[in-house]
Design an enzyme around this catalytic site. Structure first.
Site, PDB file in Angstrom:
ATOM      1  CG  LEU A  11      57.638  22.417 -13.569  1.00 14.01           C
ATOM      2  CD1 LEU A  11      57.735  21.211 -14.502  1.00 14.01           C
ATOM      3  CD2 LEU A  11      58.575  23.524 -14.040  1.00 14.01           C
ATOM      4  CB  SER A  12      51.780  23.111 -10.584  1.00 18.25           C
ATOM      5  OG  SER A  12      50.437  23.360 -10.246  1.00 18.25           O
ATOM      6  N   PRO A  13      50.857  25.975 -12.421  1.00 21.56           N
ATOM      7  CG  PRO A  13      50.092  26.654 -14.525  1.00 21.56           C
ATOM      8  CD  PRO A  13      50.618  25.465 -13.785  1.00 21.56           C
TER       9      PRO A  13
END
Ligand SMILES: N[C@@H](CCC(=O)N[C@@H](CS)C(=O)NCC(=O)O)C(=O)O
Length: 224
Positions: A11-13
């Site tokens: 989920l983490s950009p």
């Protein structure tokens, strides 16, 4: 030599920027999944590696590097066959650094100010000024894009860092694509250029926006 360990979440950009860079460099990674919603990043074991409790971090044979921007520079300088993603020439490098800081200080900060209260503080608000601020981020990047990539006509770390955030912002708050032709062309170019783009970036961006929105709606119900 053991693979580099990457502590991250799909989920983490910033985590995805590291995965995209490693893929381009042909570097295998051992992914250590960190579940932010379960609080993995606040556990003692993780805090020993990063007292600032953010992902991504890497552990490269005992060398721990935190912050995606620092990590992707490290990977290119240490493992890149050449430095084309982070050119040695001081003028070009200064421009790439400006792009990295634009991601960190403008794009990603504006996105995190929106999602963190929902993820961690039970908020259900959609403050218009935060959305406007993200929309302004689209405009700022669009107006700076005068060539194919952020720095001239060659892919650099600036593009990789910013596309991870922009793709996520777009899932949260789509831009008016007619207003930002240079930005739209840049996004499509990166989609075509970056290996395994859909899997390494787009899927996580979509998933993150969906999770955040369902949490926001749940928070709204809980607040009643
Ligand atoms: N500038 C940092 C930002 C990292 C960041 O804020 N990551 C978020 C996830 S996308 C995080 O770990 N948040 C948890 C926290 O701040 O406690 C980077 O580029 O690595």
């Amino acid at each position: 030599m053991p693979n580099i360990k990457l502590y991250t979440a799909k989920l983490s950009p910033p985590g995805r920027a590291v995965e995209l860079t490693a893929k381009l460099l042909g570097l295998p990674l051992d992914i250590v999944p960190i579940n932010l919603l379960a609080g993995d990043h606040r556990k003692d074991e993780f805090l020993k590696l990063n007292p600032q409790h953010t992902i991504p971090i890497i552990d490269d044979g005992g060398v721990v590097v935190r912050d995606s921007h620092a990590i992707i520079i490290y990977l290119v300088l240490k493992y890149g066959k050449d430095h084309s993603l982070y050119p040695d020439d001081p003028i070009t490098r200064a421009k790439v650094n400006a792009g990295l800081h634009f991601d960190s200080g403008v794009l990603f900060s504006r996105l995190r100010f929106y999602f963190e209260p929902i993820l961690y503080e039970g908020s259900s608000a959609v403050p218009q000024h935060k959305i406007d601020y993200m929309q302004k981020g689209y405009e700022l990047l669009n107006d700076a894009l005068v060539d194919d990539y952020m720095v001239g006509n060659t892919l650099t770390l600036a593009d990789i860092s910013c596309i991870a955030t922009i793709a996520t912002m777009e899932e949260f708050f789509p831009m008016d694509r007619t207003k930002y032709p240079a930005l739209v062309a840049w996004i499509e170019r990166l989609r075509q250029t970056l290996p395994e783009y859909e899997q390494l970036n787009q899927e996580g961006a979509v998933e993150f926006a969906e999770i955040c929105e369902s949490l926001r709606l749940k928070n709204a119900i809980n607040a009643k």
